[in-house]
Design a protein around this motif. Structure first.
Motif, short mmCIF file in Angstrom:
data_model
loop_
_atom_site.label_atom_id
_atom_site.label_comp_id
_atom_site.label_asym_id
_atom_site.label_seq_id
_atom_site.Cartn_x
_atom_site.Cartn_y
_atom_site.Cartn_z
N TYR A 57 0.84 -1.20 0.00
CA TYR A 57 0.00 0.00 0.00
C TYR A 57 0.87 1.25 0.00
CZ TYR A 57 0.92 0.31 5.07
OH TYR A 57 1.53 0.39 6.30
N ARG A 58 0.23 2.37 -0.28
CA ARG A 58 0.93 3.65 -0.24
C ARG A 58 0.04 4.67 0.45
NH1 ARG A 58 1.75 4.86 -5.58
NH2 ARG A 58 -0.09 6.19 -5.69
N LEU A 59 0.57 5.28 1.50
CA LEU A 59 -0.12 6.34 2.21
C LEU A 59 0.82 7.53 2.35
CD1 LEU A 59 -1.80 4.38 5.18
CD2 LEU A 59 -2.91 5.18 3.09
N SER A 60 0.28 8.73 2.27
CA SER A 60 1.10 9.92 2.49
C SER A 60 1.39 10.06 3.97
CB SER A 60 0.35 11.16 1.99
OG SER A 60 -0.75 11.44 2.84
N LEU A 61 2.23 11.04 4.31
CA LEU A 61 2.60 11.25 5.71
C LEU A 61 1.37 11.48 6.58
CD1 LEU A 61 4.69 11.79 7.95
CD2 LEU A 61 4.75 14.18 7.20
N ARG A 95 -9.99 6.76 -0.73
CA ARG A 95 -9.71 6.07 -2.00
C ARG A 95 -8.51 5.13 -1.92
NH1 ARG A 95 -10.82 11.42 -3.45
NH2 ARG A 95 -8.60 11.89 -3.66
N ARG A 96 -7.81 5.14 -0.82
CA ARG A 96 -6.58 4.34 -0.72
C ARG A 96 -6.88 2.84 -0.62
NH1 ARG A 96 -2.36 7.17 -2.74
NH2 ARG A 96 -1.79 8.96 -1.42
N GLU A 97 -6.13 2.08 -1.38
CA GLU A 97 -6.29 0.63 -1.40
C GLU A 97 -5.12 -0.05 -0.70
OE1 GLU A 97 -6.46 -0.10 -5.57
OE2 GLU A 97 -8.62 0.29 -5.70
N LEU A 125 -13.43 8.14 11.16
CA LEU A 125 -13.43 7.08 10.15
C LEU A 125 -13.91 5.76 10.73
CD1 LEU A 125 -10.82 4.98 10.63
CD2 LEU A 125 -9.54 6.95 9.81
N ARG A 126 -14.39 4.92 9.83
CA ARG A 126 -14.70 3.53 10.13
C ARG A 126 -13.80 2.66 9.28
NH1 ARG A 126 -19.93 5.77 10.15
NH2 ARG A 126 -21.01 5.52 12.16
N PHE A 127 -13.11 1.72 9.91
CA PHE A 127 -12.25 0.82 9.14
C PHE A 127 -13.10 -0.09 8.26
CE2 PHE A 127 -9.34 1.77 12.72
CZ PHE A 127 -8.26 2.23 11.97
N GLY A 128 -12.53 -0.48 7.12
CA GLY A 128 -13.22 -1.39 6.23
C GLY A 128 -13.44 -2.74 6.87
N LEU A 178 -7.53 -7.43 -2.51
CA LEU A 178 -7.46 -5.98 -2.69
C LEU A 178 -8.65 -5.36 -1.99
CD1 LEU A 178 -6.10 -3.54 -4.06
CD2 LEU A 178 -7.59 -3.94 -6.04
N THR A 179 -8.38 -4.50 -1.01
CA THR A 179 -9.47 -3.90 -0.25
C THR A 179 -9.11 -2.46 0.09
OG1 THR A 179 -10.90 -4.23 1.67
CG2 THR A 179 -8.55 -4.69 1.99
N ARG A 180 -9.92 -1.83 0.91
CA ARG A 180 -9.69 -0.44 1.30
C ARG A 180 -9.46 -0.34 2.81
NH1 ARG A 180 -11.02 3.18 -2.72
NH2 ARG A 180 -12.26 2.35 -4.43
N TRP A 181 -8.73 0.69 3.19
CA TRP A 181 -8.47 0.92 4.60
C TRP A 181 -9.76 1.24 5.35
CZ3 TRP A 181 -4.10 0.19 7.38
CH2 TRP A 181 -2.89 0.05 6.67
N VAL A 182 -10.57 2.10 4.75
CA VAL A 182 -11.76 2.59 5.45
C VAL A 182 -13.00 2.45 4.57
CG1 VAL A 182 -10.41 4.23 6.82
CG2 VAL A 182 -11.42 4.97 4.65
N GLN A 183 -14.14 2.40 5.21
CA GLN A 183 -15.41 2.40 4.48
C GLN A 183 -16.09 3.75 4.55
OE1 GLN A 183 -18.72 0.28 6.28
NE2 GLN A 183 -17.48 -0.18 8.07
N THR A 184 -15.75 4.53 5.57
CA THR A 184 -16.34 5.86 5.74
C THR A 184 -15.29 6.81 6.31
OG1 THR A 184 -18.49 4.88 6.26
CG2 THR A 184 -18.19 7.19 6.84
N VAL A 185 -15.24 8.01 5.76
CA VAL A 185 -14.39 9.07 6.31
C VAL A 185 -15.21 10.35 6.38
CG1 VAL A 185 -12.31 10.47 6.05
CG2 VAL A 185 -12.28 8.08 5.35
N GLU A 186 -15.20 10.99 7.53
CA GLU A 186 -15.88 12.26 7.70
C GLU A 186 -14.85 13.31 8.10
OE1 GLU A 186 -18.76 11.83 10.76
OE2 GLU A 186 -19.73 10.08 9.86
N TYR A 187 -14.94 14.50 7.50
CA TYR A 187 -14.10 15.61 7.97
C TYR A 187 -15.02 16.70 8.51
CZ TYR A 187 -10.76 19.39 8.30
OH TYR A 187 -9.97 20.40 8.78
#
Length: 287
Positions: free
Chosen positions: A17-21, A77-79, A114-117, A96-105
């Motif tokens: 996976y790839r995530l920013s800082l 959108r991160r996988e 957030l809610r984890f996937g 192949l899945t996603r880190w989260v299913q919901t993100v609120e700002y």
């Protein structure tokens, strides 16, 4: 954050996976709120604020606000590509899945929720074996997501003192794609800066070397140990997936470089010696 611990299944540590800082900072801050031995559902909401991020990382509040919103939008959108099942329960199909299913700002509050996937839950909760644990404070002040990933990979083999990885595997794990095809650029832009981050910001010291297959560099060999120790520990071979619950004792009866006499005196009721040692190590770095 002082005593917050991150628990991840080894299969997630080694996932691709790839995530920013700031995406890493959000994810790890939320993972540190998960209790390893308690059931976790995919409906639980975890929150982290810009104020908390700024305080924990030593950055300006305005900077944290600025990056938090953009990071939360990208995070959805991160996988992540998983290759093994959690807790060592055999091999999983490549998933192949996603880190989260919901993100609120929540802009007015500067909070990400957030809610984890669903597929991520088993890799974060009820982990009984083959997991990696470290203090969130160990990576809080890092300024590189690659540095955070390298630290996790070292912590997975914390008792061994050495880890060897193939360049092909590392490229896949970091999702580098076509970036840095030249080994010299890879070492200059990814490997050395990540090792520098570990040496500067974490409880570990690390040095690395390369191994060739024929005339081509094919593997990297990392040697590392606890900074709290008076001298680096002699490297021992470890096996992939070994649980970091194994005690890291040296010849004087210390865990993570802290004498057993001190650990026994300062451990809290119900706290294991390993958890107590990790807590004391974190406290000493922030005292």
């Amino acid at each position: 954050m002082q005593h917050a611990l991150v628990y991840k299944a080894n299969a997630l540590v080694e996932a691709s996976y790839r995530l920013s800082l700031y995406e890493q900072r959000i994810v790890l801050a939320c993972i540190a709120q998960v209790r390893r031995n308690e059931p976790l559902t995919d409906q639980k909401l975890y929150m982290v604020s810009a104020q908390q991020i700024a305080k924990d990382t030593g950055t300006k509040l305005g900077t944290a606000y600025q990056h938090l919103k953009a990071a939360s939008e990208r995070l959805y959108r991160r996988e992540v590509t998983l290759h093994e099942a959690p807790n060592g329960n055999g091999h999983a199909k490549v998933k192949l899945t996603r880190w989260v299913q919901t993100v609120e700002y929540r802009e007015s509050e500067g909070i990400v929720a957030l809610r984890f996937g669903t597929d991520m839950v088993p890799y974060l909760s009820q982990l009984s074996e083959q997991f990696t644990r470290y203090a969130l404070a160990d990576v809080a002040t890092m300024t590189s997501s690659h540095g955070m990933r390298f630290y996790e990979l070292l912590c997975q083999w914390r008792d061994a003192g050495q880890r060897e990885v193939s360049l092909e595997w590392l490229r896949e794990a970091l999702q580098l794609g076509e970036h840095y095809p030249n080994i010299r650029d890879l070492k200059r832009r990814v490997i050395q800066p990540a090792v520098d981050q570990v040496n500067e910001h974490s409880p570990l010291w690390c040095k690395w070397d390369q191994r060739k297959t024929g005339r081509r560099v094919s593997h990297l060999v990392f040697t590392f140990g606890e900074k709290a120790s008076k001298s680096p520990q002699k490297s021992r071979k470890g096996k992939p997936g070994a649980s970091t619950e194994t005690k890291d004792k040296n010849a004087t009866g210390a865990i993570y470089g802290i004498p057993m006499a001190v650990i026994k005196t300062k451990s809290k009721p119900g706290e294991s010696y390993e958890d107590a040692a990790l807590r004391l190590l974190t406290e000493s770095r922030h005292s």
